[in-house]
Design a protein around this motif. Structure first.
Motif, PDB file in Angstrom:
ATOM      1  N   MET A   1      27.907  23.505  42.040  1.00  0.00           N
ATOM      2  CA  MET A   1      28.644  24.519  41.314  1.00  0.00           C
ATOM      3  C   MET A   1      27.698  25.545  40.735  1.00  0.00           C
ATOM      4  O   MET A   1      27.917  26.738  40.817  1.00  0.00           O
ATOM      5  CB  MET A   1      29.402  23.871  40.158  1.00  0.00           C
ATOM      6  CG  MET A   1      30.368  22.827  40.611  1.00  0.00           C
ATOM      7  SD  MET A   1      31.551  23.535  41.725  1.00  0.00           S
ATOM      8  CE  MET A   1      32.958  23.601  40.707  1.00  0.00           C
ATOM      9  N   LYS A   2      26.666  25.016  40.212  1.00  0.00           N
ATOM     10  CA  LYS A   2      25.713  25.889  39.571  1.00  0.00           C
ATOM     11  C   LYS A   2      25.199  26.872  40.598  1.00  0.00           C
ATOM     12  O   LYS A   2      25.134  28.069  40.394  1.00  0.00           O
ATOM     13  CB  LYS A   2      24.566  25.035  39.065  1.00  0.00           C
ATOM     14  CG  LYS A   2      23.865  25.603  37.876  1.00  0.00           C
ATOM     15  CD  LYS A   2      22.942  24.529  37.372  1.00  0.00           C
ATOM     16  CE  LYS A   2      22.025  25.029  36.285  1.00  0.00           C
ATOM     17  NZ  LYS A   2      21.088  23.983  35.889  1.00  0.00           N
TER      18      LYS A   2
ATOM     19  N   ARG B   1      26.426  27.739  43.256  1.00  0.00           N
ATOM     20  CA  ARG B   1      27.439  28.659  43.721  1.00  0.00           C
ATOM     21  C   ARG B   1      27.542  29.832  42.803  1.00  0.00           C
ATOM     22  O   ARG B   1      27.607  30.972  43.225  1.00  0.00           O
ATOM     23  CB  ARG B   1      28.763  27.940  43.726  1.00  0.00           C
ATOM     24  CG  ARG B   1      29.127  27.619  45.112  1.00  0.00           C
ATOM     25  CD  ARG B   1      30.505  27.147  45.176  1.00  0.00           C
ATOM     26  NE  ARG B   1      31.291  28.106  45.890  1.00  0.00           N
ATOM     27  CZ  ARG B   1      32.519  27.880  46.274  1.00  0.00           C
ATOM     28  NH1 ARG B   1      33.081  26.745  46.008  1.00  0.00           N
ATOM     29  NH2 ARG B   1      33.188  28.779  46.905  1.00  0.00           N
ATOM     30  N   HIS B   2      27.546  29.500  41.569  1.00  0.00           N
ATOM     31  CA  HIS B   2      27.642  30.574  40.598  1.00  0.00           C
ATOM     32  C   HIS B   2      26.485  31.505  40.714  1.00  0.00           C
ATOM     33  O   HIS B   2      26.622  32.691  40.877  1.00  0.00           O
ATOM     34  CB  HIS B   2      27.644  29.985  39.191  1.00  0.00           C
ATOM     35  CG  HIS B   2      28.987  29.501  38.835  1.00  0.00           C
ATOM     36  ND1 HIS B   2      29.401  29.286  37.561  1.00  0.00           N
ATOM     37  CD2 HIS B   2      30.024  29.184  39.628  1.00  0.00           C
ATOM     38  CE1 HIS B   2      30.650  28.851  37.578  1.00  0.00           C
ATOM     39  NE2 HIS B   2      31.039  28.772  38.805  1.00  0.00           N
ATOM     40  N   SER B   3      25.372  30.932  40.607  1.00  0.00           N
ATOM     41  CA  SER B   3      24.206  31.787  40.604  1.00  0.00           C
ATOM     42  C   SER B   3      24.101  32.587  41.889  1.00  0.00           C
ATOM     43  O   SER B   3      23.726  33.737  41.885  1.00  0.00           O
ATOM     44  CB  SER B   3      22.954  30.955  40.394  1.00  0.00           C
ATOM     45  OG  SER B   3      22.877  30.003  41.401  1.00  0.00           O
TER      46      SER B   3
ATOM     47  N   SER C   1      26.246  35.496  41.781  1.00  0.00           N
ATOM     48  CA  SER C   1      25.727  36.574  40.977  1.00  0.00           C
ATOM     49  C   SER C   1      24.384  37.059  41.443  1.00  0.00           C
ATOM     50  O   SER C   1      24.139  38.238  41.577  1.00  0.00           O
ATOM     51  CB  SER C   1      25.655  36.130  39.537  1.00  0.00           C
ATOM     52  OG  SER C   1      25.084  34.871  39.481  1.00  0.00           O
TER      53      SER C   1
END
Length: 556
Positions: free
Chosen positions: A235-236, A238-240, A243
């Motif tokens: 998830m992490k 993915r987020h990063s 962005s």
DNA sequence: TTGCAGTCAATATC
DNA sequence: GATATTGACTGCAA
């Protein structure tokens, strides 16, 4: 050459396989000064054993080293040179303890992990480095393997499967974190475990790891944690990535410019996977039935006929032979266990159904079998043998295709005679159709009896087989079974008595072996006897033929 | 050289 | 998405 290549054209970490990463890890360790004289940077009470093989290096790296960050580079811990492979019994003992208590696992090691090359550990797709065993125990996994008593591979995989499914744990996670293997390998291993005595040291390793894992009271918990962590990391990321467009997640997209390594080559290096068409497979199977060990010439002909690369044909034969062998192993096991249970239904029935698709197929390639009758025929029996032995010509005459389809269930020892399309020259081919001797099985203590067992071809039981067949044969020569008898109890391979005994007990506790091996005794299985007889006759014929050198008709 | 054991990793299936 | 299948590859032994 390899070094040069590696130094000048290093592949990006994410593109490396586990094995491919090893050299880099070694380099990193070397740069860190941790890789000394071949001593593992193992931490822990005991002196680190010498690195016996690369594989073993992984463990410490993954755990020891990794977690070592806590005790990092204190090469002190690592240095304790090995002197002697420490008394095995001792090491085993301590290892046992380690394993049995919640070891300092994975997780811990993971998070803190420093920047090492693999700092993308928790990665989802590449679970980073596999952490085989937790704790230091890993350090001597090889010793454990070497000293381990016979394990019931079938039982172990069964239990593992249960635990995994019960807890909803995937093979990928399990394989990568516990065994250091990929999902496909795990699947294969769990589905078709080979009997212990047929495994090489290396092949036993996963089973020992599984056993240790099963013994670990916190095993599930740990894996669950891993799972959670992976998810989190994913998830992490993915987020990063969303962005910051960080290129590290695209697993598939592969390219990985990260190291500047030319993306191109990577692309081109990727050969598309060859997928054989059903007809091609059929043809190959047919050819296999005629000649499990085709000559180069035959291979070439096959290749041209099928429009395949010769290497593909070669690989196919290799894979097919070995997979068939495996199928037979499990069949053996199943037969053994079932046999004990229900006498009546035994053989025939069993194989009929139990060996569903794969088995049938496997066994000689014969796939399905159509006629039920056919199937039974063989099974039931004797027929097979008889038929085979006598029927050479006839069979040949018979429609090849059908014939082959016919039945040879799993055991058969030999390739069917007749003719199929194989490249014409089926006849001679200098090579023995009888496959060569098989596996000199690791030294099952007993040696002989153990024959390679149920191998697909007679060959399988070559030397040993011979005796087995001839002399020792008596009791069902079955493969494993034979040996099981006696040694099982002793469980220890060779080794000297006292020490061995000691070790044995500690190992026993280590592995918590209930009863060691699984497939046992199916000695009285009539089918087996028949098979043994058949095998014998085949072997005799082969011998005769060989000595006479006549091309003879190899039909059995 | 050849065959095999073990694996990987791409696909196919479930 | 997880698991099963399977062509290819690596390393080793005979």
């Amino acid at each position: 050459g390899s070094v040069s290549d590696m130094l000048s054209r290093p592949k990006p970490w994410s593109k490396l396989t586990q094995k491919g990463r090893e050299p880099f890890i070694r380099m990193q360790l070397w740069l860190n000064g941790e890789l000394g004289q071949g001593v593992l940077p193992v931490q822990g009470q005991q002196p680190g054993p010498v690195l016996h093989s690369v594989t073993s290096l992984q463990d410490p790296l993954q755990q020891g080293c990794v977690s070592s960050e806590s005790t990092p580079k204190t090469s002190a811990s690592c240095s304790p040179a090995p002197e002697s492979p420490m008394s095995s019994s001792e090491s085993v003992k301590s290892l046992t303890e380690l394993v049995q208590q919640p070891c300092p696992p994975i997780e811990t090691s993971k998070d803190g992990k420093p920047p090492e090359p693999s700092d993308q550990p928790a990665s989802d797709s590449q679970p980073s480095t596999p952490l085989p065993l937790s704790g230091h125990s890993a350090l001597s996994i090889q010793e454990l393997v070497a000293m381990s008593p016979e394990l019931d591979t079938y039982g172990i995989t069964k239990r593992v499967k249960e635990v995994l499914t019960d807890n909803n744990l995937g093979q990928r996670l399990f394989g990568e974190t516990i065994l250091g293997l990929t999902q496909g390998s795990v699947s294969d291993l769990l589905a078709r475990p080979k009997p212990w005595h047929k495994l090489s040291l290396k092949g036993r390793e996963p089973f020992v790891r599984m056993q240790l894992w099963l013994n670990d009271p916190n095993n599930v918990e740990k894996l669950m944690d891993m799972k959670r962590m992976e998810k989190k990391a994913y998830m992490k990321r993915r987020h990063s990535s969303v962005s910051d467009s960080q290129p590290c997640e695209p697993p598939s997209v592969g390219i990985d410019y990260s190291q500047g390594a030319s993306p191109q080559p990577q692309h081109q290096l990727k050969k598309p996977r060859v997928v054989l068409a059903p007809e091609e497979k059929e043809a190959l199977k047919r050819a296999y039935q005629q000649k499990p060990y085709p000559s180069p010439k035959t291979i070439e002909e096959l290749a041209t006929q099928l429009n395949l690369k010769t290497s593909t044909v070669i690989n196919w034969f290799h894979n097919y032979r070995s997979r068939i062998r495996r199928e037979l192993f499990i069949e053996e096991i199943q037969a053994g266990s079932q046999g004990q249970a229900g006498a009546s239904d035994s053989p025939s029935a069993r194989s009929g159904r139990a060996a569903p698709s794969s088995e049938g197929d496997s066994c000689d390639g014969v796939e399905a079998a159509e006629g039920p009758g056919a199937a039974d025929a063989e099974e039931s029996g004797g027929p097979a043998a008889a038929a085979k032995s006598q029927g050479g010509p006839a069979e040949a005459a018979a429609a090849p295709e059908e014939r082959e389809e016919a039945p040879r269930p799993a055991e058969k020892a030999q390739p069917p005679p007749s003719g199929t399309p194989a490249p014409d020259d089926a006849d001679d081919e200098g090579r023995p159709r009888a496959p060569p001797p098989p596996p000199p099985p690791p030294p099952p203590p007993e040696g002989p009896a153990d024959g390679p067992g149920p191998v697909p071809n007679p060959a399988a039981a070559p030397a040993a087989g011979e005796d087995a067949a001839t002399s020792a044969a008596p009791p069902g020569e079955g493969p494993c079974r034979a040996r099981d008898g006696a040694d099982r109890s002793s469980a220890l391979p060779s080794t000297s008595a006292p020490a061995a005994a000691r070790r044995a007990s500690s190992l026993q506790s280590l592995f918590g072996l209930p009863e060691a091996a699984g497939a046992r005794d199916s000695r009285d299985n009539p089918l087996r006897k028949k098979k043994a007889a058949n095998l014998n006759s085949i072997i005799h014929r082969l011998e005769k033929a060989a000595s006479r050198e006549e091309p003879i008709e190899w039909e059995f």
